[in-house]
Scaffold this active site. Structure first.
Site, PDB file in Angstrom:
ATOM      1  N   GLU A  32       0.831  -1.213   0.000  1.00  0.00           N
ATOM      2  CA  GLU A  32       0.000   0.000   0.000  1.00  0.00           C
ATOM      3  C   GLU A  32       0.862   1.258   0.000  1.00  0.00           C
ATOM      4  OE1 GLU A  32      -4.015  -1.380   2.266  1.00  0.00           O
ATOM      5  OE2 GLU A  32      -2.338  -0.912   3.567  1.00  0.00           O
ATOM      6  N   CYS A  78       3.463   8.451   1.214  1.00  0.00           N
ATOM      7  CA  CYS A  78       4.022   7.456   2.126  1.00  0.00           C
ATOM      8  C   CYS A  78       4.107   6.142   1.344  1.00  0.00           C
ATOM      9  CB  CYS A  78       3.080   7.346   3.328  1.00  0.00           C
ATOM     10  SG  CYS A  78       3.532   6.057   4.478  1.00  0.00           S
ATOM     11  N   CYS A 112       6.860  -7.165   6.570  1.00  0.00           N
ATOM     12  CA  CYS A 112       8.012  -6.628   7.294  1.00  0.00           C
ATOM     13  C   CYS A 112       8.498  -7.706   8.257  1.00  0.00           C
ATOM     14  CB  CYS A 112       7.614  -5.379   8.083  1.00  0.00           C
ATOM     15  SG  CYS A 112       9.008  -4.565   8.902  1.00  0.00           S
ATOM     16  N   CYS A 151       7.397  -5.630  15.145  1.00  0.00           N
ATOM     17  CA  CYS A 151       6.984  -4.726  16.222  1.00  0.00           C
ATOM     18  C   CYS A 151       5.524  -5.035  16.565  1.00  0.00           C
ATOM     19  CB  CYS A 151       7.152  -3.275  15.799  1.00  0.00           C
ATOM     20  SG  CYS A 151       8.849  -2.898  15.296  1.00  0.00           S
ATOM     21  N   CYS A 200       2.394  -2.836  15.382  1.00  0.00           N
ATOM     22  CA  CYS A 200       2.305  -2.435  13.978  1.00  0.00           C
ATOM     23  C   CYS A 200       1.607  -3.520  13.168  1.00  0.00           C
ATOM     24  CB  CYS A 200       3.716  -2.189  13.438  1.00  0.00           C
ATOM     25  SG  CYS A 200       3.762  -1.869  11.667  1.00  0.00           S
ATOM     26  N   GLU A 259      10.739  -2.375   6.314  1.00  0.00           N
ATOM     27  CA  GLU A 259      11.875  -1.687   6.937  1.00  0.00           C
ATOM     28  C   GLU A 259      12.829  -1.285   5.805  1.00  0.00           C
ATOM     29  OE1 GLU A 259      13.068  -0.341   9.702  1.00  0.00           O
ATOM     30  OE2 GLU A 259      14.970  -0.087   8.629  1.00  0.00           O
ATOM     31  N   SER A 283      12.618   6.143   7.344  1.00  0.00           N
ATOM     32  CA  SER A 283      12.270   5.800   8.723  1.00  0.00           C
ATOM     33  C   SER A 283      12.743   4.387   9.029  1.00  0.00           C
ATOM     34  CB  SER A 283      10.745   5.904   8.878  1.00  0.00           C
ATOM     35  OG  SER A 283      10.349   5.572  10.184  1.00  0.00           O
ATOM     36  N   LEU A 295      11.980   5.096  17.816  1.00  0.00           N
ATOM     37  CA  LEU A 295      12.518   4.760  19.145  1.00  0.00           C
ATOM     38  C   LEU A 295      11.437   4.104  20.012  1.00  0.00           C
ATOM     39  CD1 LEU A 295      15.356   5.084  20.428  1.00  0.00           C
ATOM     40  CD2 LEU A 295      14.396   6.973  21.746  1.00  0.00           C
ATOM     41  N   CYS A 313      -0.170   5.568  10.018  1.00  0.00           N
ATOM     42  CA  CYS A 313       1.063   4.848  10.340  1.00  0.00           C
ATOM     43  C   CYS A 313       0.783   3.547  11.054  1.00  0.00           C
ATOM     44  CB  CYS A 313       1.916   5.696  11.277  1.00  0.00           C
ATOM     45  SG  CYS A 313       3.175   6.550  10.407  1.00  0.00           S
TER      46      CYS A 313
HETATM   47  N1  SAH Z   1      10.004   0.099   9.449  1.00  0.00           N
HETATM   48  C1  SAH Z   1      10.135   1.515   9.507  1.00  0.00           C
HETATM   49  C2  SAH Z   1       9.069   2.284   8.734  1.00  0.00           C
HETATM   50  C3  SAH Z   1       7.654   1.835   8.867  1.00  0.00           C
HETATM   51  S1  SAH Z   1       6.446   2.526   9.876  1.00  0.00           S
HETATM   52  C4  SAH Z   1      10.143   1.984  10.937  1.00  0.00           C
HETATM   53  O1  SAH Z   1       9.845   1.198  11.811  1.00  0.00           O
HETATM   54  O2  SAH Z   1      10.535   3.130  11.191  1.00  0.00           O
HETATM   55  C5  SAH Z   1       6.585   4.210  10.158  1.00  0.00           C
HETATM   56  C6  SAH Z   1       6.354   4.585  11.601  1.00  0.00           C
HETATM   57  O3  SAH Z   1       5.057   4.215  12.096  1.00  0.00           O
HETATM   58  C7  SAH Z   1       7.343   3.914  12.552  1.00  0.00           C
HETATM   59  O4  SAH Z   1       7.817   4.857  13.481  1.00  0.00           O
HETATM   60  C8  SAH Z   1       6.479   2.895  13.227  1.00  0.00           C
HETATM   61  O5  SAH Z   1       7.007   2.453  14.448  1.00  0.00           O
HETATM   62  C9  SAH Z   1       5.185   3.646  13.385  1.00  0.00           C
HETATM   63  N2  SAH Z   1       4.031   2.783  13.668  1.00  0.00           N
HETATM   64  C10 SAH Z   1       3.885   1.484  13.378  1.00  0.00           C
HETATM   65  N3  SAH Z   1       2.699   1.027  13.814  1.00  0.00           N
HETATM   66  C11 SAH Z   1       2.071   2.077  14.401  1.00  0.00           C
HETATM   67  C12 SAH Z   1       0.810   2.243  15.015  1.00  0.00           C
HETATM   68  N4  SAH Z   1      -0.037   1.229  15.111  1.00  0.00           N
HETATM   69  N5  SAH Z   1       0.511   3.456  15.497  1.00  0.00           N
HETATM   70  C13 SAH Z   1       1.376   4.496  15.382  1.00  0.00           C
HETATM   71  N6  SAH Z   1       2.570   4.415  14.791  1.00  0.00           N
HETATM   72  C14 SAH Z   1       2.932   3.204  14.311  1.00  0.00           C
END
Ligand code: SAH
Length: 366
Positions: A108, A121, A128, A132, A135, A184, A217, A241, A359
């Protein structure tokens, strides 16, 4: 029954896409064109159609001989991204597109129009592997890396829609690209750098956009952050972070067990030092998990005095998640503690959340 060992491999259907003109650097384009028996200068003509006029419809290219067009199409412009559907919100100023790739993987991208900018975006991987737990993309695991052309294709498609006046608000141009879709980016380094070159290199090599408007990111792959600093491009680095202490970050961003908070932040400061670019620290505020005043204070202590900015993201809850966004008073308090320490803070808007396009919500469920 597959043996447990076999289960970790991708299905054979999931595979590399064919090479595309958009994967290639300028010398590679010339080589590919001459390999088709055409004159080298055709590569430059084609590059101008694509990068100056955003025109990928080969039938329109009046300066390319008809006899060559079919070959150029089949050898260098294979079909890579098929729009499955688009969903809009914000009166059409936010558009999420679901793409089917050649092997039927789904990714997407989200286009967001603001009064003074347009941000796209984009995804760098199908799925991925970083896992996490908050996510949506992380839940399904990694399917495969996207190619440079598949990544750049999302940008080009958005730029074409805008130029063709298909997005609410009139014709426009893309100003910002964020690698915050699925995947990522630093785990797919080579293809991501290829796509970045297509975005920032001057025409006819690329679109000639500002590198400052491109944000990469990352969860914090330290060797890759160091490598990114050597590319000579003032890209914006965002580090996810989400916790200032290793104990909590080990659970929220599991790769932290490999590269700790200290190591990730050191790499971020090195990036800022080399590129003179302010680093963005991404911090999703999760109710009662990482939003306590002590954590705000520890975060402030760890990043104070650096070329840094904190981007707080109210958690976008994903289906079935036990977590939710922080209470407004906890969010306000978190912001206040950081601001009192002299740190620049913004709270990200949750554009696209009602179309599961915010996000961390991109899960590509068809
Ligand atoms: N893999 C990369 C980029 C993908 S996501 C990364 O982790 O930075 C972009 C941002 O959205 C990241 O900071 C991620 O941690 C955040 N993110 C992921 N899931 C989320 C959620 N459910 N709510 C808010 N931010 C989220």
């Amino acid at each position: 029954m597959p043996s447990p060992g076999e289960l970790i491999f991708e299905s054979p259907k999931k595979g590399k896409p064919p090479v595309h003109f958009l994967d290639l650097s300028v010398p590679e384009r010339k080589e590919a064109i001459t390999a088709l028996g055409l004159s080298g200068f055709r590569a430059d003509q084609i590059s101008r159609h694509v990068f100056e006029n955003l025109d990928t419809n080969i039938a329109d290219w009046t300066d390319i001989p008809e006899s060559a067009k079919q070959q150029v199409q089949s050898e260098l412009f294979p079909h890579l991204l098929d729009p499955v559907r688009s969903i809009e919100c914000d009166n059409g100023e936010t558009v999420k597109t679901l793409w089917r790739l050649h092997d039927s993987s789904l990714v997407e991208s989200v286009l967001m129009r603001y009064p003074s900018r347009v941000t796209i975006c984009i995804s760098s991987q199908a799925g991925c592997g970083m896992n996490c737990p908050f996510c949506a993309t992380g839940q399904a695991g990694l399917t495969r890396n996207l190619s440079a052309a598949e990544i750049f294709g999302q940008v080009l498609a958005g730029a074409q829609s805008l130029a063709r006046n298909e997005i609410a608000g009139g014709p426009g141009r893309v100003s910002n690209i964020v690698f915050m879709g699925m995947g990522e980016p630093l785990a797919n380094y080579k293809a991501v750098m290829g796509a970045i070159h297509r975005i920032v290199d001057p025409s006819p090599s690329g679109l000639g956009m500002s590198a400052r408007g491109v944000t990469v990111s990352t969860v914090g792959l330290v060797p890759r952050i160091k490598q990114l600093a050597t590319e000579g491009l003032p890209l914006t680095l965002a580090v996810s972070l989400h916790a200032p202490d290793n104990e909590l970050r080990d659970t929220l961003v599991p790769i932290n067990t490999r590269w700790s908070v200290e190591e990730v932040l050191d790499a971020a400061w090195e990036y800022a030092d080399v590129t003179k670019r302010r680093v963005s620290i991404e911090y999703a505020l999760i109710k009662d998990i990482n939003d306590q005043p002590e954590r705000a204070k520890l975060l402030a202590q760890r990043i104070k005095g650096q070329l840094v900015h904190v981007n707080l993201i109210p958690l976008n809850p994903t289906p079935g998640s036990k977590w939710t966004a922080s209470r407004p008073e906890d969010e306000r308090n978190f912001v206040r503690i950081l601001e009192r320490a002299g740190i620049q803070v913004t709270v990200r808007d949750t554009r696209g959340s009602e179309i599961d396009g915010a996000c961390g919500q991109l899960a590509a469920l068809d």
